[in-house]
Design an enzyme around this catalytic site. Structure first.
Site, PDB file in Angstrom:
ATOM      1  N   ASP A 202      48.565  41.914  50.998  1.00  0.00           N
ATOM      2  CA  ASP A 202      49.435  42.627  50.060  1.00  0.00           C
ATOM      3  C   ASP A 202      48.819  43.975  49.672  1.00  0.00           C
ATOM      4  OD1 ASP A 202      51.142  40.505  50.124  1.00  0.00           O
ATOM      5  OD2 ASP A 202      50.324  39.566  48.316  1.00  0.00           O
ATOM      6  N   ARG A 203      49.651  44.816  49.113  1.00  0.00           N
ATOM      7  CA  ARG A 203      49.210  46.165  48.725  1.00  0.00           C
ATOM      8  C   ARG A 203      48.031  46.120  47.764  1.00  0.00           C
ATOM      9  NH1 ARG A 203      53.240  50.874  46.289  1.00  0.00           N
ATOM     10  NH2 ARG A 203      51.733  52.580  46.341  1.00  0.00           N
TER      11      ARG A 203
END
Length: 349
Positions: A202-203
């Site tokens: 994920d970011r």
């Protein structure tokens, strides 16, 4: 009065027993009984008995215990050499069968584009094979064929394997239409070959991320059946309740999309806010969803171990090539054989 006792040496038989004893045993009587029994018996048993007899005749042709028959002797060296030759012949046959490659895969392996984009290039007539335009999607490229794109001869790229310690704020994708920062910007100087991430983070998740241009390897490692080890360090916004810990350790624990199988769980500090969790699942946002299920907010999520690889001597935002020993270990764990091409030497950005 004298007692009515039977004479010595004589048996006191009932009339029915005397009849059975004195009845003559005729061959006709026996044959009738046996024939009637066979007729009434199931045919399946008769067929099984015949099969057993035939099997015995076939399997007991030779017995080492029969008189006058010598037990055969074997030359172990000859047996090994013959088995080795048969194995080599099989490998040669497999290589000849798999020598051809689908055109879109060949173009992708040459580093031009993805397979889907390669299909578009083929349909537009931009690919030539041996000087002729080919628009057939399922065309098989032979080893001696010359494949050209825009006047350039295409060749298969050498495999590259890169390990990145991903920082926060980068998305795991090769292209982003919103022009956000991607992980490809961090490894753009790693090599000339077209590499892509294996799996995703994920970011706001940090930690280890693999890159390669080896499609078979990437698919195998990313697939759930490979059981790729992943260890995460989690920091929560509040102490982790012991009751929630017990529920999470329960093998029957499930989320909305199915059961969760944890390989390890530990509380790393006295405040119970730092958690270590090990799993093999590749489901999307799995670690965050586990703790959100119990009402916690994940402040920090860092992947510290990936398939036996660690972040030792790899600062945040930096990358390095995998060593040959690491590649052997990875391919052994994922069930792939070692490739002939060696990875590039150990380096760091």
């Amino acid at each position: 009065m004298k007692k009515n006792t039977p004479n010595k040496g004589k048996k006191n038989l009932s009339p029915f027993k005397k009849f059975i004893k004195n009845k003559p045993q005729k061959e006709e009587f026996r044959s009738e009984r046996s024939s009637t029994f066979k007729k009434k018996g199931p045919r399946k048993n008769e067929e099984k008995e015949k099969q057993k007899k035939e099997h015995k005749l076939k399997t007991t042709v030779y017995s080492p215990f029969e008189k006058g028959v010598e037990k055969p002797t074997y030359n172990i060296k000859n047996v090994i050499s013959v088995a080795k030759k048969l194995k080599e012949d099989e490998e040669v046959e497999v290589k000849t069968k798999s020598a051809s490659t689908r055109l879109n895969k060949y173009i992708s392996n040459a580093g031009v584009c993805s397979r889907r984009e390669a299909d578009q290039l083929i349909a537009e007539g931009k690919i030539k094979i041996n000087g002729k335009v080919v628009t057939e999607m399922g065309y098989k490229v032979q080893p001696k064929d010359r494949v050209e794109y825009e006047g350039k001869l295409l060749k298969k790229e050498k495999y590259v394997y890169v390990l990145l310690n991903k920082p926060k704020g980068f998305i795991t994708t090769t292209k982003d239409p919103q022009e956000r920062k991607t992980v490809m910007q961090l490894v753009k100087n790693a090599c000339d070959e077209r590499i892509y991430p294996v799996g995703r983070l994920d970011r706001n998740t940090t930690g280890l991320l693999l890159f390669t241009n080896d499609g078979e390897f990437a698919t195998k490692v990313a697939h759930p059946s490979s059981n790729t080890q992943k260890i995460y360090r989690v920091e929560l916004n509040k102490p982790f309740d012991e009751k929630h810990e017990e529920r999470l350790r329960d093998p029957k624990f499930e989320l909305e999309d199915g059961p969760i199988f944890l390989d390890g769980l530990s509380v790393n500090d006295d405040n119970r806010t730092e958690i270590g969790i090990e799993l093999h699942s590749g489901k999307n946002r799995i670690v965050r969803r586990i703790f959100e299920h119990f009402g916690y907010q994940v402040d920090v999520l860092d992947r510290t171990v990936l398939a036996g690889l660690t972040k030792k001597d790899l600062p945040r935002g930096k990358w390095r090539y995998l060593s040959e020993d690491e590649m052997i270990q990875l391919k052994y764990l994922s069930g792939l054989k070692k490739t002939k091409s060696k990875p590039k030497g150990r380096s760091r950005k």
